[in-house]
Design a protein around this motif. Structure first.
Motif, PDB file in Angstrom:
ATOM      1  N   ALA A   9      22.592-114.105  71.190  1.00 17.32           N
ATOM      2  CA  ALA A   9      22.107-113.708  69.864  1.00 17.32           C
ATOM      3  C   ALA A   9      23.276-113.538  68.893  1.00 17.32           C
ATOM      4  O   ALA A   9      23.200-113.970  67.737  1.00 17.32           O
ATOM      5  CB  ALA A   9      21.302-112.416  69.960  1.00 17.32           C
ATOM      6  N   GLN A  10      24.357-112.937  69.358  1.00 16.87           N
ATOM      7  CA  GLN A  10      25.528-112.733  68.505  1.00 16.87           C
ATOM      8  C   GLN A  10      26.116-114.073  68.071  1.00 16.87           C
ATOM      9  O   GLN A  10      26.480-114.248  66.912  1.00 16.87           O
ATOM     10  CB  GLN A  10      26.582-111.884  69.236  1.00 16.87           C
ATOM     11  N   GLU A  11      26.174-115.031  68.981  1.00 19.63           N
ATOM     12  CA  GLU A  11      26.704-116.360  68.660  1.00 19.63           C
ATOM     13  C   GLU A  11      25.830-117.091  67.646  1.00 19.63           C
ATOM     14  O   GLU A  11      26.341-117.765  66.758  1.00 19.63           O
ATOM     15  CB  GLU A  11      26.771-117.222  69.924  1.00 19.63           C
ATOM     16  N   ARG A  12      24.517-116.967  67.779  1.00 23.92           N
ATOM     17  CA  ARG A  12      23.602-117.789  66.991  1.00 23.92           C
ATOM     18  C   ARG A  12      23.085-117.141  65.714  1.00 23.92           C
ATOM     19  O   ARG A  12      22.883-117.814  64.717  1.00 23.92           O
ATOM     20  CB  ARG A  12      22.419-118.207  67.857  1.00 23.92           C
ATOM     21  N   ARG A  13      22.804-115.833  65.766  1.00 19.91           N
ATOM     22  CA  ARG A  13      22.178-115.181  64.613  1.00 19.91           C
ATOM     23  C   ARG A  13      22.878-113.910  64.171  1.00 19.91           C
ATOM     24  O   ARG A  13      22.647-113.422  63.073  1.00 19.91           O
ATOM     25  CB  ARG A  13      20.717-114.818  64.936  1.00 19.91           C
ATOM     26  N   GLY A  14      23.686-113.341  65.040  1.00 16.41           N
ATOM     27  CA  GLY A  14      24.274-112.041  64.768  1.00 16.41           C
ATOM     28  C   GLY A  14      23.416-110.939  65.387  1.00 16.41           C
ATOM     29  O   GLY A  14      22.234-111.157  65.679  1.00 16.41           O
ATOM     30  N   VAL A  15      24.012-109.782  65.578  1.00 13.12           N
ATOM     31  CA  VAL A  15      23.340-108.662  66.236  1.00 13.12           C
ATOM     32  C   VAL A  15      23.562-107.390  65.440  1.00 13.12           C
ATOM     33  O   VAL A  15      24.664-107.138  64.950  1.00 13.12           O
ATOM     34  CB  VAL A  15      23.879-108.483  67.678  1.00 13.12           C
ATOM     35  N   ILE A  16      22.500-106.589  65.322  1.00  9.89           N
ATOM     36  CA  ILE A  16      22.599-105.233  64.790  1.00  9.89           C
ATOM     37  C   ILE A  16      22.211-104.292  65.926  1.00  9.89           C
ATOM     38  O   ILE A  16      21.104-104.394  66.462  1.00  9.89           O
ATOM     39  CB  ILE A  16      21.646-105.011  63.594  1.00  9.89           C
ATOM     40  N   ILE A  17      23.105-103.415  66.303  1.00  4.58           N
ATOM     41  CA  ILE A  17      22.811-102.419  67.338  1.00  4.58           C
ATOM     42  C   ILE A  17      22.186-101.211  66.649  1.00  4.58           C
ATOM     43  O   ILE A  17      22.774-100.642  65.729  1.00  4.58           O
ATOM     44  CB  ILE A  17      24.083-102.017  68.112  1.00  4.58           C
ATOM     45  N   PHE A  18      20.987-100.839  67.093  1.00  2.42           N
ATOM     46  CA  PHE A  18      20.235 -99.747  66.461  1.00  2.42           C
ATOM     47  C   PHE A  18      19.675 -98.855  67.562  1.00  2.42           C
ATOM     48  O   PHE A  18      18.514 -98.951  67.937  1.00  2.42           O
ATOM     49  CB  PHE A  18      19.113-100.342  65.613  1.00  2.42           C
ATOM     50  N   THR A  19      20.534 -97.994  68.100  1.00  2.00           N
ATOM     51  CA  THR A  19      20.148 -97.121  69.206  1.00  2.00           C
ATOM     52  C   THR A  19      19.835 -95.718  68.712  1.00  2.00           C
ATOM     53  O   THR A  19      20.128 -95.371  67.570  1.00  2.00           O
ATOM     54  CB  THR A  19      21.267 -97.057  70.262  1.00  2.00           C
ATOM     55  N   PRO A  31      31.825-108.149  71.076  1.00  2.97           N
ATOM     56  CA  PRO A  31      32.530-107.736  69.853  1.00  2.97           C
ATOM     57  C   PRO A  31      31.900-108.327  68.594  1.00  2.97           C
ATOM     58  O   PRO A  31      31.225-109.358  68.641  1.00  2.97           O
ATOM     59  CB  PRO A  31      33.947-108.256  70.061  1.00  2.97           C
ATOM     60  N   GLY A  32      32.122-107.639  67.475  1.00  2.55           N
ATOM     61  CA  GLY A  32      31.681-108.137  66.180  1.00  2.55           C
ATOM     62  C   GLY A  32      30.258-107.798  65.804  1.00  2.55           C
ATOM     63  O   GLY A  32      29.758-108.284  64.791  1.00  2.55           O
ATOM     64  N   CYS A  33      29.598-106.963  66.586  1.00  2.00           N
ATOM     65  CA  CYS A  33      28.219-106.572  66.258  1.00  2.00           C
ATOM     66  C   CYS A  33      28.200-105.695  65.016  1.00  2.00           C
ATOM     67  O   CYS A  33      29.177-105.021  64.694  1.00  2.00           O
ATOM     68  CB  CYS A  33      27.594-105.791  67.413  1.00  2.00           C
ATOM     69  N   LYS A  34      27.057-105.693  64.355  1.00  2.00           N
ATOM     70  CA  LYS A  34      26.813-104.761  63.261  1.00  2.00           C
ATOM     71  C   LYS A  34      26.122-103.537  63.853  1.00  2.00           C
ATOM     72  O   LYS A  34      25.539-103.602  64.930  1.00  2.00           O
ATOM     73  CB  LYS A  34      25.951-105.411  62.183  1.00  2.00           C
ATOM     74  N   HIS A  35      26.190-102.415  63.110  1.00  2.00           N
ATOM     75  CA  HIS A  35      25.630-101.163  63.609  1.00  2.00           C
ATOM     76  C   HIS A  35      24.792-100.494  62.531  1.00  2.00           C
ATOM     77  O   HIS A  35      25.227-100.374  61.385  1.00  2.00           O
ATOM     78  CB  HIS A  35      26.748-100.205  64.015  1.00  2.00           C
ATOM     79  N   LEU A  47      19.089 -99.728  58.004  1.00  2.00           N
ATOM     80  CA  LEU A  47      19.377-101.168  58.029  1.00  2.00           C
ATOM     81  C   LEU A  47      20.047-101.639  56.737  1.00  2.00           C
ATOM     82  O   LEU A  47      20.821-102.595  56.757  1.00  2.00           O
ATOM     83  CB  LEU A  47      18.098-101.961  58.303  1.00  2.00           C
ATOM     84  N   ALA A  48      19.775-100.965  55.631  1.00  2.00           N
ATOM     85  CA  ALA A  48      20.419-101.316  54.366  1.00  2.00           C
ATOM     86  C   ALA A  48      21.886-100.891  54.348  1.00  2.00           C
ATOM     87  O   ALA A  48      22.671-101.387  53.546  1.00  2.00           O
ATOM     88  CB  ALA A  48      19.676-100.670  53.199  1.00  2.00           C
ATOM     89  N   ASN A  49      22.249 -99.964  55.229  1.00  2.00           N
ATOM     90  CA  ASN A  49      23.616 -99.444  55.277  1.00  2.00           C
ATOM     91  C   ASN A  49      24.344 -99.845  56.552  1.00  2.00           C
ATOM     92  O   ASN A  49      25.175 -99.098  57.064  1.00  2.00           O
ATOM     93  CB  ASN A  49      23.592 -97.915  55.136  1.00  2.00           C
ATOM     94  N   VAL A  50      24.040-101.026  57.052  1.00  2.00           N
ATOM     95  CA  VAL A  50      24.654-101.527  58.280  1.00  2.00           C
ATOM     96  C   VAL A  50      26.167-101.612  58.113  1.00  2.00           C
ATOM     97  O   VAL A  50      26.669-101.984  57.059  1.00  2.00           O
ATOM     98  CB  VAL A  50      24.046-102.910  58.628  1.00  2.00           C
ATOM     99  N   LYS A  51      26.867-101.249  59.179  1.00  2.00           N
ATOM    100  CA  LYS A  51      28.332-101.335  59.218  1.00  2.00           C
ATOM    101  C   LYS A  51      28.734-102.411  60.215  1.00  2.00           C
ATOM    102  O   LYS A  51      28.088-102.591  61.234  1.00  2.00           O
ATOM    103  CB  LYS A  51      28.949-100.001  59.658  1.00  2.00           C
ATOM    104  N   THR A  52      29.821-103.112  59.923  1.00  2.00           N
ATOM    105  CA  THR A  52      30.300-104.163  60.803  1.00  2.00           C
ATOM    106  C   THR A  52      31.516-103.690  61.569  1.00  2.00           C
ATOM    107  O   THR A  52      32.408-103.049  61.013  1.00  2.00           O
ATOM    108  CB  THR A  52      30.652-105.433  59.991  1.00  2.00           C
TER     109      THR A  52
END
Length: 181
Positions: A44-54, A72-76, A104-109
């Motif tokens: 998913a990270q390679e193709r679309r990107g990932v947002i971790i939302f735990t 590495p490189g996920c958004k949070h 989600l509007a305030n995602v950090k990379t």
């Protein structure tokens, strides 16, 4: 539709996300994440990107750290505890659609921590470490910076990881002073 895949802990989290936004999710099944899930997140990270939302609790933070170390490189996206609380249960599934959209509007990379402008000494001088109200100050500063609550060591790591600028940091500390903290 959110482009990235959102990594959540379970089915109830997926349902809460879908009440708030149109998005695809990957469910980890909690903190017992397995190799198959890691591979799906990597793809998913390679193709679309990932947002971790735990969840904003210990288990959610541990899962966030595990995924970040592996992919590495996920958004949070971060929820505040008060936005995820229902009775004694803390979780994404308890958050309102508005709180989820705000997070989600305030995602950090995630960036290379070596590039940080914020030092450990900055945290001490700002009263975020070693101060009688350090925990409360970190809670409020984490809200202002959009990086969530963390202990001193994790707060420093997040400032570095998300490249919090000196200007952002100083503005947050000024706001704490205005609030009497």
């Amino acid at each position: 539709m959110i482009k990235e895949l959102i990594v959540v802990e379970g089915k109830d989290d997926t349902a809460a996300i879908r009440r708030a936004v149109e998005a695809d999710t990957i469910e980890t099944g909690g903190s017992a994440i397995n190799e198959d899930i890691y591979r799906r997140i990597e793809l998913a990270q390679e193709r679309r990107g990932v947002i971790i939302f735990t969840d904003p609790d210990h288990a959610g933070e541990k899962l966030r750290r595990l995924i970040t170390a592996r992919v590495p490189g996920c958004k949070h996206a971060f929820l505040q505890k008060e936005d995820a609380l229902y009775k004694d249960d803390i979780g994404v599934e308890n958050a309102s659609p508005e709180a989820i959209r705000t997070a989600l509007a305030n995602v950090k990379t995630d960036f290379n921590p070596a590039e940080s402008e914020i030092s450990w000494q900055d945290l001490i001088e700002a009263g975020l470490i070693g101060h009688p109200q350090a925990s409360q100050r970190r809670l409020e500063a984490g809200k202002l910076l959009g990086i969530g609550y963390a202990n001193g060591k994790q707060f420093h790591k997040r400032c570095r990881m998300f490249k919090i600028s000196r200007a952002e940091f100083e503005q947050a500390i000024k706001e704490l002073a205005k609030r009497g903290l």
